[in-house]
Enzyme design. Sequence first.
Site, PDB file in Angstrom:
ATOM      1  N   ARG A 154       0.802  -1.187   0.095  1.00 55.97           N
ATOM      2  CA  ARG A 154       0.003   0.088   0.158  1.00 55.97           C
ATOM      3  C   ARG A 154       1.140   1.243   0.027  1.00 55.97           C
ATOM      4  O   ARG A 154       1.830   1.448   0.821  1.00 55.97           O
ATOM      5  CB  ARG A 154      -1.053  -0.086   1.130  1.00 55.97           C
ATOM      6  CG  ARG A 154      -2.013   1.264   1.009  1.00 55.97           C
ATOM      7  CD  ARG A 154      -2.911   1.042   2.367  1.00 55.97           C
ATOM      8  NE  ARG A 154      -2.215   1.781   3.398  1.00 55.97           N
ATOM      9  CZ  ARG A 154      -2.141   1.350   4.699  1.00 55.97           C
ATOM     10  NH1 ARG A 154      -2.463   0.217   4.845  1.00 55.97           N
ATOM     11  NH2 ARG A 154      -1.311   1.815   5.606  1.00 55.97           N
ATOM     12  N   GLU A 203       4.338   7.266   2.677  1.00 53.91           N
ATOM     13  CA  GLU A 203       5.418   6.027   3.024  1.00 53.91           C
ATOM     14  C   GLU A 203       4.835   5.094   2.106  1.00 53.91           C
ATOM     15  O   GLU A 203       3.706   5.033   1.567  1.00 53.91           O
ATOM     16  CB  GLU A 203       5.279   5.557   4.131  1.00 53.91           C
ATOM     17  CG  GLU A 203       4.020   5.159   4.859  1.00 53.91           C
ATOM     18  CD  GLU A 203       3.654   4.748   6.385  1.00 53.91           C
ATOM     19  OE1 GLU A 203       4.999   4.912   6.898  1.00 53.91           O
ATOM     20  OE2 GLU A 203       2.773   4.498   6.770  1.00 53.91           O
ATOM     21  N   ASN A 228       4.202   0.823   2.196  1.00 51.25           N
ATOM     22  CA  ASN A 228       4.075  -0.385   3.060  1.00 51.25           C
ATOM     23  C   ASN A 228       4.352  -1.568   2.422  1.00 51.25           C
ATOM     24  O   ASN A 228       3.716  -1.944   1.406  1.00 51.25           O
ATOM     25  CB  ASN A 228       2.786  -0.230   3.739  1.00 51.25           C
ATOM     26  CG  ASN A 228       2.390   0.941   4.490  1.00 51.25           C
ATOM     27  OD1 ASN A 228       2.813   1.088   5.653  1.00 51.25           O
ATOM     28  ND2 ASN A 228       1.724   2.068   3.975  1.00 51.25           N
ATOM     29  N   SER A 287      -2.926  -3.003   5.977  1.00 45.66           N
ATOM     30  CA  SER A 287      -4.417  -3.403   6.407  1.00 45.66           C
ATOM     31  C   SER A 287      -5.306  -2.512   5.637  1.00 45.66           C
ATOM     32  O   SER A 287      -5.220  -1.607   5.123  1.00 45.66           O
ATOM     33  CB  SER A 287      -4.482  -3.519   7.908  1.00 45.66           C
ATOM     34  OG  SER A 287      -4.045  -2.128   8.406  1.00 45.66           O
ATOM     35  N   LYS A 330      11.773   3.114   6.192  1.00 49.53           N
ATOM     36  CA  LYS A 330      11.961   4.603   5.883  1.00 49.53           C
ATOM     37  C   LYS A 330      13.136   4.870   5.356  1.00 49.53           C
ATOM     38  O   LYS A 330      13.352   5.887   4.457  1.00 49.53           O
ATOM     39  CB  LYS A 330      11.634   5.227   7.032  1.00 49.53           C
ATOM     40  CG  LYS A 330      10.450   4.948   7.859  1.00 49.53           C
ATOM     41  CD  LYS A 330       9.171   5.011   6.759  1.00 49.53           C
ATOM     42  CE  LYS A 330       7.764   4.751   7.521  1.00 49.53           C
ATOM     43  NZ  LYS A 330       7.822   3.487   7.836  1.00 49.53           N
ATOM     44  N   LYS A 387      11.340  10.439  11.107  1.00 50.72           N
ATOM     45  CA  LYS A 387      10.630   8.946  11.091  1.00 50.72           C
ATOM     46  C   LYS A 387      11.675   8.060  11.435  1.00 50.72           C
ATOM     47  O   LYS A 387      12.928   8.019  10.842  1.00 50.72           O
ATOM     48  CB  LYS A 387      10.073   8.567   9.662  1.00 50.72           C
ATOM     49  CG  LYS A 387       8.818   9.443   9.126  1.00 50.72           C
ATOM     50  CD  LYS A 387       8.510   9.317   7.872  1.00 50.72           C
ATOM     51  CE  LYS A 387       7.292  10.075   7.350  1.00 50.72           C
ATOM     52  NZ  LYS A 387       6.548   9.475   6.151  1.00 50.72           N
ATOM     53  N   GLU A 437       6.917   0.607  11.757  1.00 50.84           N
ATOM     54  CA  GLU A 437       5.463   0.595  11.160  1.00 50.84           C
ATOM     55  C   GLU A 437       4.389   0.475  12.342  1.00 50.84           C
ATOM     56  O   GLU A 437       4.667   0.280  13.497  1.00 50.84           O
ATOM     57  CB  GLU A 437       5.155  -0.660  10.266  1.00 50.84           C
ATOM     58  CG  GLU A 437       6.259  -0.729   9.206  1.00 50.84           C
ATOM     59  CD  GLU A 437       6.211   0.416   8.252  1.00 50.84           C
ATOM     60  OE1 GLU A 437       5.269   1.021   8.173  1.00 50.84           O
ATOM     61  OE2 GLU A 437       7.475   0.711   7.576  1.00 50.84           O
ATOM     62  N   GLY A 438       3.060   1.010  12.088  1.00 53.54           N
ATOM     63  CA  GLY A 438       2.223   0.731  12.952  1.00 53.54           C
ATOM     64  C   GLY A 438       1.362   2.033  13.554  1.00 53.54           C
ATOM     65  O   GLY A 438       0.658   2.104  14.207  1.00 53.54           O
ATOM     66  N   ARG A 472      -8.129   7.172   4.751  1.00 54.07           N
ATOM     67  CA  ARG A 472      -8.331   7.271   6.141  1.00 54.07           C
ATOM     68  C   ARG A 472      -8.188   8.658   6.466  1.00 54.07           C
ATOM     69  O   ARG A 472      -7.611   9.488   6.076  1.00 54.07           O
ATOM     70  CB  ARG A 472      -7.149   6.647   7.156  1.00 54.07           C
ATOM     71  CG  ARG A 472      -6.937   5.064   6.834  1.00 54.07           C
ATOM     72  CD  ARG A 472      -5.750   4.434   7.143  1.00 54.07           C
ATOM     73  NE  ARG A 472      -4.584   4.955   6.527  1.00 54.07           N
ATOM     74  CZ  ARG A 472      -3.520   4.682   6.856  1.00 54.07           C
ATOM     75  NH1 ARG A 472      -3.098   4.118   7.598  1.00 54.07           N
ATOM     76  NH2 ARG A 472      -2.295   5.126   5.791  1.00 54.07           N
TER      77      ARG A 472
END
Length: 503
Positions: free
Chosen positions: A131, A151, A153, A158, A325, A390, A394-395, A478
């Site tokens: 993604r 970014e 992924n 998800s 990153k 950064k 992740e998360g 989102r």
Amino acid sequence: MTTTPSTSSWPPELTANDLDSLTLLATTYALSHGLLYLPINDSPPPTPTAAIHAPITLFPTPLPRNLFNQARKLQSIYNILYTRVAMDVTFLDKIMGAIEGVGRVDDFVGTLWRGWKQHPMSQNLQLGLFRSDYLLHEDAASHEVTLKQVEFNTISSSFGALSYRTAAMHRYLLSSTEYYNSDPHLIAPNFPGNDTLNLLVQGLTAAHEAYGVPNARILFVVQDGERNVFDQRWLEYELLEKHSIHIVRQTLDALATSGTLSSNQTLYVTLPPRNNPIEISVVYFRAGYAPTDYPTPDHYNTRFKLNSSRAIQCPSIALQLAGGKKVQEVLSQTGVAEKFLLDETKGPERFTQDDIDELRASWMAMWSLDINGDEGVRRARAGALKLVLKPQREGGGNNIYKESIPAFLNGLEPAEREAWIAMELIRPPAGVHNWLVRAGGGTGGRVKADVVSELGIFGWALFGEGKTVEKEAGWLVRTKGRESDEGGVAVGFSVLDSIVLTE
């Protein structure tokens, strides 16, 4: 040139009664169609006894049609770019390794890298479910609005299934209410289709079929106490109902004992009460992206066991490292993306300098904090209010923003600088609002907020042997309050949304 959308006064005004009706329709649709979360529970029961609707918006978010199409076009280029990075062992060793790369100063990255080296892969094929995340960026002088990447992924990308459900919910609200004829943009041709669920499952199915054992199963590696379980379950149901492929769900903790390798590195999972070994075709990680997923050395050893098996990894450790990153920052350096995409020895796919230029146009300026001695840190101090720092994580909840940067730099040891990048902040257009609805509060859970929306484009690639097979695989939106710097739905910072296209 794209300028701030004419819908900058978004969303259109509705009466209180119409808002209440829209909220009822949206939440009951979500509850009826599996747009769900498990509720917060410190001690969740083994069998769920309740569910709540996922956090959602009442209106889709306006997005210029040309920028949406641009993001979709870029995805195939990114799919190939990151597969090539993952297969370039020398590059990954230099950038992410524990001898000369980030892994020297980042224990998590270093441990993964060492495990990859000590437990070589037995399977040439790899699967990536990707993604690429973007924000709209408005130039302060010209007010031109462009697409900028946040970014890329490569692990546990998800919300594919729930984004599919959210887009369907907004289409339902349009069909059932016409949004009370509140805005001319709210018409069916401006609501793009979103087939993310089917397309992501296509990727998993392609890998399963490439493995070549029809009765094998796909292993979902999941976290204990996962609240976002329904996003995963929809993939499971689609695999079984449309492709007759069974899955096994296991945590890394359970796999320490349930997962075994045969003499030829075939991966088996044994489940009670039958205790018949089940052959695994694909290992799909919805865990393993953060140090908290590996509380003991045994958890790392389990990951290394999986990675060294004949099962196709999604992702392999190499592909997970490629999503760091630091790799994003190095790719932005002069000539690096060109090396991966214009060098014809890298693969049969062909790209042009125009493709590279379009990629580069989607990147903000970024640099490593360890460049040229103290130069990286000096630049970060001087421009702190326009930057984000950064790490290789992740998360959500890991970045350092604006006013917090100087104090953070004061405590950052020089040896740790290599693990951090500085990136210019994206400046989304102002004036866009939306109604955000969270479960549990009735109409009181509905809040109108000044918002920023992040577009994610999904893709998948099966690679490592012969020609890479890849596809763009739908999208996600989102939306978060403008005061929130982070953007992860699962960690509570944002809500699920969809798109209404504008010219």
